[in-house]
Motif scaffolding. Structure first.
Motif: not given
Length: 269
Positions: A39-40, A208-211, A244-246, A253-254
């Protein structure tokens, strides 16, 4: 947090810069999967500026800037940016602090390290600490049995009592001395290297992040995305991502990358 599928086509088409956390956003359970790395690469090949913005150390960031399909990297939660010129084979490095400040700050961080390890049983230095220049990373679940949230808060409190900043990622508590974070260095990089001012960035950049250490980015960028595992930290966030992604971690991220690539190519969703 709205489902990523609700991001409008016009907004998606306006994005030309992808800023992304690494741990548990691009990686999954500590691994860089083929789908996330691809994806990157697809984003980079399609002409997007791709820039990891991470808490990981300078040693890792040198490698990432050289060998990943990225345009630059911000490391140690905003302590620096690295940009590798592949044609000239030169690395451009920009640090927030001067060398003498870094040396003074390291002595203060060493004292914090001793206090944390003495007072919070089960905590440990992050395994990548040897490759860090500006911060101290305390492991609470990467290579040690997970600590309870109360102990994570105790680690943060040690940093803050010493006058340091402290941010909680999905695996570490990172602490440093200096008035910077992921956002301040990302803005510096965008302006200095790519000529992207803040007004332009608000419409053309997605993060994009998570925390919790991604919170300054979530608060600043209207186009911010959390991968699904951010739900575990939602109670610690005053500023949440807009979307938010599924998918969790690298799959999330992909998912974001696929949406951006479809929008750029003009394909219908």
């Amino acid at each position: 947090m709205k489902p990523l599928s609700q991001l409008s086509l016009d907004q998606a088409r306006a994005i030309r810069v992808v800023l992304t956390d690494i741990d548990d956003t691009v990686t999954t359970e500590g691994m860089l999967t083929a789908s996330a790395y691809a994806a990157l690469e697809r984003l980079h090949q399609a002409g997007f500026l791709v820039i990891p913005v991470t808490g990981r150390p300078a040693g890792w960031c040198d490698h990432i800037a050289r060998m990943w399909p990225v345009d630059a990297v911000v490391g140690e939660n905003g302590a620096f940016y690295f940009r590798y010129d592949r044609e000239r084979k030169t690395m451009r490095q920009h640090f927030w602090a001067k060398p003498d400040e870094l040396k003074q700050n390291r002595a203060k961080l060493d004292a914090i390290e001793r206090e944390v390890l003495a007072t919070v049983p089960g905590s440990a230095l992050a395994s990548d600490q040897a490759y860090r220049i500006a911060d101290l990373a305390v492991d609470f679940c990467e290579d040690v049995p997970p600590l309870p949230e109360t102990d994570v808060d105790r680690i943060v409190a040690v940093f803050e009592r010493a006058g340091a900043q402290a941010k909680v990622s999905s695996i570490h508590v990172n602490g440093w001395f200096g008035d910077y974070n992921k956002l301040s260095m990302a803005k510096t990089l965008l302006a200095d290297v790519f000529g992207i001012g803040w007004d332009e960035a608000k419409a053309s950049v997605v993060y994009a992040g998570d925390s919790p250490n991604d919170e300054p980015m979530f608060a600043a960028f209207p186009l911010s995305v959390g991968v699904a595992n951010i739900h575990a930290f939602a109670h610690r966030l005053k500023s949440k991502p807009a979307y938010i992604t599924q998918g969790h971690s690298g799959e999330g991220f992909a998912e974001l990358a696929a949406l951006l690539l479809e929008a750029k190519s003009g394909q219908a969703r």
